[in-house]
Design a protein around this motif. Structure first.
Motif, PDB file in Angstrom:
ATOM      1  N   LEU A  99       0.827  -1.208   0.000  1.00 31.95           N
ATOM      2  CA  LEU A  99       0.000   0.000   0.000  1.00 31.95           C
ATOM      3  C   LEU A  99       0.864   1.262   0.000  1.00 31.95           C
ATOM      4  O   LEU A  99       0.582   2.224  -0.725  1.00 31.95           O
ATOM      5  CB  LEU A  99      -0.923  -0.005   1.218  1.00 31.95           C
ATOM      6  CG  LEU A  99      -2.051  -1.049   1.229  1.00 31.95           C
ATOM      7  CD1 LEU A  99      -2.757  -1.047   2.582  1.00 31.95           C
ATOM      8  CD2 LEU A  99      -3.043  -0.777   0.107  1.00 31.95           C
ATOM      9  N   ALA A 100       1.919   1.251   0.806  1.00 37.06           N
ATOM     10  CA  ALA A 100       2.779   2.434   0.914  1.00 37.06           C
ATOM     11  C   ALA A 100       3.494   2.734  -0.402  1.00 37.06           C
ATOM     12  O   ALA A 100       3.570   3.891  -0.833  1.00 37.06           O
ATOM     13  CB  ALA A 100       3.798   2.233   2.037  1.00 37.06           C
ATOM     14  N   VAL A 101       4.016   1.696  -1.046  1.00 42.70           N
ATOM     15  CA  VAL A 101       4.714   1.889  -2.321  1.00 42.70           C
ATOM     16  C   VAL A 101       3.767   2.462  -3.367  1.00 42.70           C
ATOM     17  O   VAL A 101       4.114   3.396  -4.106  1.00 42.70           O
ATOM     18  CB  VAL A 101       5.319   0.554  -2.808  1.00 42.70           C
ATOM     19  CG1 VAL A 101       5.796   0.675  -4.253  1.00 42.70           C
ATOM     20  CG2 VAL A 101       6.476   0.138  -1.914  1.00 42.70           C
ATOM     21  N   ASP A 102       2.564   1.915  -3.421  1.00 43.37           N
ATOM     22  CA  ASP A 102       1.602   2.380  -4.422  1.00 43.37           C
ATOM     23  C   ASP A 102       1.156   3.815  -4.141  1.00 43.37           C
ATOM     24  O   ASP A 102       1.119   4.658  -5.046  1.00 43.37           O
ATOM     25  CB  ASP A 102       0.393   1.445  -4.436  1.00 43.37           C
ATOM     26  CG  ASP A 102      -0.270   1.394  -5.803  1.00 43.37           C
ATOM     27  OD1 ASP A 102       0.437   1.575  -6.807  1.00 43.37           O
ATOM     28  OD2 ASP A 102      -1.495   1.176  -5.868  1.00 43.37           O
ATOM     29  N   LEU A 103       0.830   4.103  -2.905  1.00 39.12           N
ATOM     30  CA  LEU A 103       0.339   5.440  -2.560  1.00 39.12           C
ATOM     31  C   LEU A 103       1.419   6.504  -2.716  1.00 39.12           C
ATOM     32  O   LEU A 103       1.159   7.598  -3.229  1.00 39.12           O
ATOM     33  CB  LEU A 103      -0.189   5.448  -1.125  1.00 39.12           C
ATOM     34  CG  LEU A 103      -1.469   4.647  -0.857  1.00 39.12           C
ATOM     35  CD1 LEU A 103      -1.773   4.617   0.636  1.00 39.12           C
ATOM     36  CD2 LEU A 103      -2.646   5.240  -1.620  1.00 39.12           C
ATOM     37  N   ARG A 104       2.629   6.174  -2.299  1.00 40.56           N
ATOM     38  CA  ARG A 104       3.706   7.169  -2.290  1.00 40.56           C
ATOM     39  C   ARG A 104       4.366   7.331  -3.655  1.00 40.56           C
ATOM     40  O   ARG A 104       4.539   8.453  -4.148  1.00 40.56           O
ATOM     41  CB  ARG A 104       4.753   6.756  -1.249  1.00 40.56           C
ATOM     42  CG  ARG A 104       5.913   7.733  -1.107  1.00 40.56           C
ATOM     43  CD  ARG A 104       5.480   9.056  -0.553  1.00 40.56           C
ATOM     44  NE  ARG A 104       6.621   9.898  -0.209  1.00 40.56           N
ATOM     45  CZ  ARG A 104       6.549  11.207  -0.065  1.00 40.56           C
ATOM     46  NH1 ARG A 104       5.396  11.826  -0.238  1.00 40.56           N
ATOM     47  NH2 ARG A 104       7.624  11.903   0.256  1.00 40.56           N
ATOM     48  N   THR A 119       3.459   5.839  -6.724  1.00 38.90           N
ATOM     49  CA  THR A 119       2.588   5.900  -7.902  1.00 38.90           C
ATOM     50  C   THR A 119       1.683   7.125  -7.882  1.00 38.90           C
ATOM     51  O   THR A 119       1.562   7.836  -8.885  1.00 38.90           O
ATOM     52  CB  THR A 119       1.729   4.627  -7.997  1.00 38.90           C
ATOM     53  OG1 THR A 119       2.587   3.480  -8.018  1.00 38.90           O
ATOM     54  CG2 THR A 119       0.879   4.649  -9.263  1.00 38.90           C
ATOM     55  N   TYR A 120       1.054   7.372  -6.739  1.00 38.47           N
ATOM     56  CA  TYR A 120       0.075   8.455  -6.662  1.00 38.47           C
ATOM     57  C   TYR A 120       0.605   9.713  -5.985  1.00 38.47           C
ATOM     58  O   TYR A 120      -0.068  10.745  -5.991  1.00 38.47           O
ATOM     59  CB  TYR A 120      -1.181   7.970  -5.936  1.00 38.47           C
ATOM     60  CG  TYR A 120      -1.885   6.849  -6.665  1.00 38.47           C
ATOM     61  CD1 TYR A 120      -2.640   7.102  -7.805  1.00 38.47           C
ATOM     62  CD2 TYR A 120      -1.768   5.530  -6.231  1.00 38.47           C
ATOM     63  CE1 TYR A 120      -3.272   6.077  -8.486  1.00 38.47           C
ATOM     64  CE2 TYR A 120      -2.399   4.495  -6.906  1.00 38.47           C
ATOM     65  CZ  TYR A 120      -3.148   4.774  -8.029  1.00 38.47           C
ATOM     66  OH  TYR A 120      -3.770   3.756  -8.705  1.00 38.47           O
ATOM     67  N   GLY A 121       1.782   9.651  -5.385  1.00 42.44           N
ATOM     68  CA  GLY A 121       2.413  10.845  -4.842  1.00 42.44           C
ATOM     69  C   GLY A 121       1.786  11.401  -3.578  1.00 42.44           C
ATOM     70  O   GLY A 121       1.891  12.606  -3.317  1.00 42.44           O
ATOM     71  N   LYS A 181       3.940  11.527   2.847  1.00 32.39           N
ATOM     72  CA  LYS A 181       4.372  10.389   3.660  1.00 32.39           C
ATOM     73  C   LYS A 181       3.468  10.173   4.874  1.00 32.39           C
ATOM     74  O   LYS A 181       3.293   9.036   5.329  1.00 32.39           O
ATOM     75  CB  LYS A 181       5.816  10.582   4.109  1.00 32.39           C
ATOM     76  CG  LYS A 181       6.073  11.857   4.889  1.00 32.39           C
ATOM     77  CD  LYS A 181       7.555  12.022   5.184  1.00 32.39           C
ATOM     78  CE  LYS A 181       7.839  13.328   5.911  1.00 32.39           C
ATOM     79  NZ  LYS A 181       9.294  13.509   6.169  1.00 32.39           N
ATOM     80  N   TYR A 182       2.881  11.244   5.365  1.00 34.30           N
ATOM     81  CA  TYR A 182       2.016  11.115   6.535  1.00 34.30           C
ATOM     82  C   TYR A 182       0.716  10.395   6.171  1.00 34.30           C
ATOM     83  O   TYR A 182       0.279   9.475   6.871  1.00 34.30           O
ATOM     84  CB  TYR A 182       1.717  12.496   7.121  1.00 34.30           C
ATOM     85  CG  TYR A 182       2.959  13.275   7.469  1.00 34.30           C
ATOM     86  CD1 TYR A 182       3.729  12.929   8.581  1.00 34.30           C
ATOM     87  CD2 TYR A 182       3.382  14.347   6.682  1.00 34.30           C
ATOM     88  CE1 TYR A 182       4.878  13.633   8.903  1.00 34.30           C
ATOM     89  CE2 TYR A 182       4.532  15.056   6.997  1.00 34.30           C
ATOM     90  CZ  TYR A 182       5.279  14.691   8.104  1.00 34.30           C
ATOM     91  OH  TYR A 182       6.419  15.380   8.414  1.00 34.30           O
ATOM     92  N   ILE A 183       0.108  10.810   5.074  1.00 33.89           N
ATOM     93  CA  ILE A 183      -1.117  10.148   4.621  1.00 33.89           C
ATOM     94  C   ILE A 183      -0.813   8.716   4.192  1.00 33.89           C
ATOM     95  O   ILE A 183      -1.577   7.785   4.473  1.00 33.89           O
ATOM     96  CB  ILE A 183      -1.754  10.938   3.461  1.00 33.89           C
ATOM     97  CG1 ILE A 183      -2.193  12.322   3.947  1.00 33.89           C
ATOM     98  CG2 ILE A 183      -2.935  10.181   2.868  1.00 33.89           C
ATOM     99  CD1 ILE A 183      -2.752  13.206   2.848  1.00 33.89           C
ATOM    100  N   THR A 184       0.321   8.544   3.520  1.00 37.99           N
ATOM    101  CA  THR A 184       0.702   7.211   3.043  1.00 37.99           C
ATOM    102  C   THR A 184       0.798   6.218   4.184  1.00 37.99           C
ATOM    103  O   THR A 184       0.201   5.130   4.140  1.00 37.99           O
ATOM    104  CB  THR A 184       2.051   7.281   2.299  1.00 37.99           C
ATOM    105  OG1 THR A 184       1.897   8.054   1.109  1.00 37.99           O
ATOM    106  CG2 THR A 184       2.534   5.888   1.932  1.00 37.99           C
ATOM    107  N   TRP A 185       1.534   6.581   5.227  1.00 38.61           N
ATOM    108  CA  TRP A 185       1.727   5.628   6.317  1.00 38.61           C
ATOM    109  C   TRP A 185       0.490   5.490   7.195  1.00 38.61           C
ATOM    110  O   TRP A 185       0.241   4.411   7.756  1.00 38.61           O
ATOM    111  CB  TRP A 185       2.941   6.018   7.154  1.00 38.61           C
ATOM    112  CG  TRP A 185       4.219   5.648   6.478  1.00 38.61           C
ATOM    113  CD1 TRP A 185       5.175   6.490   5.995  1.00 38.61           C
ATOM    114  CD2 TRP A 185       4.673   4.327   6.179  1.00 38.61           C
ATOM    115  NE1 TRP A 185       6.191   5.787   5.408  1.00 38.61           N
ATOM    116  CE2 TRP A 185       5.915   4.451   5.508  1.00 38.61           C
ATOM    117  CE3 TRP A 185       4.157   3.055   6.400  1.00 38.61           C
ATOM    118  CZ2 TRP A 185       6.642   3.350   5.070  1.00 38.61           C
ATOM    119  CZ3 TRP A 185       4.878   1.954   5.961  1.00 38.61           C
ATOM    120  CH2 TRP A 185       6.104   2.107   5.307  1.00 38.61           C
ATOM    121  N   ALA A 186      -0.290   6.541   7.308  1.00 42.59           N
ATOM    122  CA  ALA A 186      -1.533   6.427   8.084  1.00 42.59           C
ATOM    123  C   ALA A 186      -2.469   5.407   7.438  1.00 42.59           C
ATOM    124  O   ALA A 186      -3.054   4.550   8.121  1.00 42.59           O
ATOM    125  CB  ALA A 186      -2.213   7.790   8.184  1.00 42.59           C
TER     126      ALA A 186
END
Length: 229
Positions: free
Chosen positions: A116-121, A123-125, A128-133
């Protein structure tokens, strides 16, 4: 440096002098994905997985210090750091095949959070706070919802292994594409250099003293045979 986009680990890594910018970008992507995995496994994994993850993270700072002091070269930095990241893979495989359901569930949560983190960070940019949450919460609850329904074995072979294989294949494909592109560019550069040298080379020695038709047309004048009478 906290908050810096230039001094953080992946961006401030030293590279050998002849390393192309494209290879640097591929390496940075690989390191970024590995760091996502290390962070997720440190949060969810077993003690052994957490130790391996923290080892790679802490070793990066030590290696960078040694490079800056001139004790080791940049190439050594990348070899040791890449190896420290790689050792997480056999440790992860041993964990998900350990037969301990709690340990396997912990590894599954880490893998899901990492995906999830790889895709959110990347791919979708997302920040980091939203990504890890999202990734931490999603990794925990997705595994807890899916595993009881399909079983640990099914999740292992149809989700965990395909995810790891896809990540490895994506990295290898990126390196292969860069290598193939560099070979093509090198071949084109050599061909251009050869053509340039051919244009600059003087005429062969056997042709000296022989004027071309164009030279005769431009530089000659009518020749009149002297009259004897």
């Amino acid at each position: 440096m906290i908050g810096s986009t230039e001094a953080r680990t992946t961006n401030s890594m030293p590279y050998p002098k002849k390393t192309s910018e494209t290879i640097e970008q591929v390496a940075k992507k690989f390191y970024a994905k590995s760091q996502f995995a290390a962070t997720a496994l440190a949060a969810f994994g077993t003690p052994s997985l957490s130790f391996c993850s923290i080892l790679a993270i802490e070793l990066a700072s030590l290696l960078m210090t040694l490079v800056r002091k001139g004790i080791i070269e940049a190439r050594t930095y990348h070899i040791v750091y890449a190896f420290s990241l790689f050792i997480m893979f056999p440790c992860l495989v041993a964990t998900i095949h350990s037969g301990d359901e709690l340990a396997e569930m912990a590894a599954f949560r880490g893998l899901t959070a990492c995906a999830l983190a790889v895709d959110l960070r990347l791919t979708y940019g997302f920040s980091k706070y939203i990504t890890w949450a999202i990734s931490i919460v999603g990794g925990y609850f997705l595994v807890d919802m899916l595993c009881p329904v399909m079983g640990v074995t099914v999740f292992k072979w149809f989700f965990a292994w395909p995810g790891m294989m896809w990540s490895a294949a994506d990295t290898l494909r990126s390196f292969y594409n860069v290598k193939d592109k560099s070979w093509s560019n090198e071949g084109a550069a050599q061909q251009a250099e050869t053509e340039k040298k051919a244009d600059m080379d003087p005429q062969p020695a056997g042709d000296e003293g022989h004027a071309t038709k164009e030279e005769v047309a431009k530089g000659s004048f009518p020749y009149v045979t002297p009259s004897l009478g």
